[in-house]
Design an enzyme around this catalytic site. Structure first.
Site, PDB file in Angstrom:
ATOM      1  N   GLU A   8      26.119  -2.528 121.401  1.00 17.76           N
ATOM      2  CA  GLU A   8      25.991  -2.742 119.955  1.00 17.76           C
ATOM      3  C   GLU A   8      24.658  -3.336 119.522  1.00 17.76           C
ATOM      4  O   GLU A   8      24.155  -3.004 118.438  1.00 17.76           O
ATOM      5  CB  GLU A   8      27.145  -3.641 119.468  1.00 17.76           C
ATOM      6  N   ASP A  49      32.299  -5.786 119.681  1.00 15.40           N
ATOM      7  CA  ASP A  49      33.554  -6.020 118.959  1.00 15.40           C
ATOM      8  C   ASP A  49      34.712  -5.425 119.754  1.00 15.40           C
ATOM      9  O   ASP A  49      34.662  -5.378 120.971  1.00 15.40           O
ATOM     10  CB  ASP A  49      33.457  -5.458 117.526  1.00 15.40           C
ATOM     11  N   GLY A  81      32.947   4.060 118.116  1.00 13.37           N
ATOM     12  CA  GLY A  81      33.330   4.411 116.758  1.00 13.37           C
ATOM     13  C   GLY A  81      32.343   5.398 116.159  1.00 13.37           C
ATOM     14  O   GLY A  81      31.252   5.613 116.692  1.00 13.37           O
ATOM     15  N   GLY A 123      33.980   1.193 120.924  1.00 13.17           N
ATOM     16  CA  GLY A 123      35.376   1.393 120.550  1.00 13.17           C
ATOM     17  C   GLY A 123      36.213   2.035 121.634  1.00 13.17           C
ATOM     18  O   GLY A 123      37.436   1.842 121.683  1.00 13.17           O
TER      19      GLY A 123
END
Length: 348
Positions: free
Chosen positions: A139, A147, A67, A116
Site C-alpha cells: 500500500e 489494511d 481491491g 485485499g
C-alpha cells in the site's frame, strides 16, 4: 443468493466453493464481490450440510491482487470518497467475519495474493500457499496504509519482519508467509486441484495429510539479524539511515525501495503496525485501519500514487509532503482520528 459473475459460488458434497472470477484483473475485489462472499458465508454458517469452505481465484495469475484501486481513485478524485468508505466498511466486516468463521475456511493463496487478497485469505483457519505464491502488502507505494487486517499480522511477525514488509511493500514468498504468520500449509502448485478434490471427497484434514509438504526455507527469516537491527529505529528516517549504513546488500536495496514510497504513508504505516501489535483483537485493528483508510481518501498522496502507478503509469508520483523530514506529528496523528461514522462491530 445474489448472483454475480465475478464470484462463483457452489456447494459440492458439503463443501462450499467460492471462486473469485475476474482473472483479467487478477481477481481484484469490488464491492459487489465482497457482498456476495459475505452472503454465501452467512448462508453456509447456518447450513448444517456445509462442512467447510474453499476460496480460490480463477486463472493462472493469482488468488487476488487486492481491491479495485482505480475505482477508489475516481471516487476519491471526483465523488468525495463515499463509495470507497462503504466498500472498506463492508470489506473489513468480511475480514473480521472470516477471522471468526466457525467452520474450516480453506484459502488457496496461490500466485499473486496482495492487499485485499490477503484480507480474504490470511484470517481464515486453513491457509495454503504454494511455490508460486507472491504475497505483499504494497500500500505505501500508492500513498495508502496496509489494511484488511494486514497490520494485525504484520505487528505479530517474528522480530521486525512485519515492519520490513510494511515499509518496503515488497513481495514475499509462500514460505515467508508461513514464517510470518500469514499462512499455515504448503501445497505444491501442481497439486492444488487434487488437494481441492480431496477436500471435497475426504475432508480438510485428510486433504492436508495427503498433499501438504514441508515448506521451503523462508528467505526473510534467514535475514532477521539485519532486519531486526535496522527496523528498530524510532522513525522511518532512523530506519532508512540504519539500512543505508548496514553492510548487507539487501538492507541497501530495502532503503532504496522505502525512499520511493509516500513519506506520510510510511510514517503512518510504521505507527499503525506498532500500535496494531498492542491491540487485542482483529476487530480492534480493523477499526484503526478504517480510520487510516478514510484519512487516506482525504490525502493528496492516495490519488497521486494511484495516478502514477495505475492510471497514467508514469511511475513518478509527486508526494506531498515530499520527504520524510517534512512529515509532521500532526500529519500522522490526523490519520488516527475517529472516522465519521467509525467502523463498529455488532455484538452478536
Amino acid at each position: 443468493m445474489v448472483e454475480n459473475e465475478d464470484v462463483l459460488v457452489t456447494v459440492e458434497n458439503g463443501i462450499g466453493l467460492i471462486t473469485l472470477n475476474r482473472p483479467k484483473a487478477i481477481n481484484s475485489l469490488t464491492h459487489p464481490m465482497v457482498t456476495v462472499m459475505a452472503q454465501a458465508l452467512q448462508e453456509w454458517e447456518r447450513d448444517d450440510a456445509v462442512r467447510a469452505v474453499v476460496v480460490s481465484g480463477a486463472g493462472e495469475r493469482g488468488l487476488c491482487a487486492g481491491g479495485d484501486v482505480v475505482a477508489i481513485y475516481h471516487d476519491a478524485k471526483d465523488a468525495g470518497g463515499a463509495a470507497s468508505r462503504r466498500f472498506w466498511h463492508d470489506e473489513y466486516l468480511l475480514n473480521a467475519y472470516i477471522g471468526r468463521y466457525p467452520k474450516p475456511y480453506v484459502a488457496l493463496m496461490d500466485g499473486i495474493t496482495m492487499g485485499g487478497g490477503v484480507g480474504i485469505s490470511a484470517h481464515g483457519s486453513v491457509r495454503v500457499v504454494t511455490e508460486t505464491t507472491k504475497m505483499a502488502m504494497p500500500e505505501v507505494g500508492i500513498g495508502f496504509i496496509p489494511d484488511v487486517g494486514g497490520t494485525y499480522i504484520l505487528g505479530r511477525t517474528p522480530g521486525l519482519l512485519g515492519v520490513h514488509a510494511a515499509l518496503t511493500g515488497a513481495p514475499f514468498t509462500g514460505a515467508d508467509a508461513i514464517a510470518m504468520g500469514f499462512a499455515d500449509h504448503f501445497v505444491p502448485h501442481d497439486d492444488l486441484d487434487a488437494f481441492t478434490r480431496a477436500v471435497i471427497d475426504d475432508g480438510v484434514d485428510a486433504a492436508l495429510a495427503a498433499h501438504a509438504q514441508e515448506p521451503p526455507a523462508s528467505p526473510l527469516l534467514a535475514q532477521r539479524d539485519w532486519i531486526d537491527s535496522c527496523y528498530a529505529g524510532e522513525t522511518v528516517a532512523d530506519i532508512v539511515a540504519a539500512l543505508r549504513a548496514h553492510d548487507a546488500e539487501a538492507a541497501g536495496e530495502a532503503a532504496k525501495l522505502i525512499e520511493t514510497r509516500s513519506p506520510v504513508a510510511l510514517a503512518v504505516t510504521l505507527r499503525a503496525v506498532r500500535q496494531a501489535a498492542g491491540l487485542p483483537t482483529l476487530e480492534d485493528v480493523l477499526v484503526q485501519e478504517f480510520r487510516t483508510s478514510c484519512a487516506s481518501l482525504r490525502s493528496h498522496d492516495l490519488v497521486e500514487g494511484i495516478r502514477a502507478q495505475l492510471v497514467d503509469k508514469d511511475r513518478n508520483p509527486q508526494w506531498s509532503p515530499a520527504s520524510l523530514s517534512d512529515v509532521t506529528a500532526a500529519d500522522v496523528d490526523a490519520y488516527f482520528a475517529p472516522a465519521d461514522p467509525d467502523l463498529t462491530f455488532e455484538q452478536e
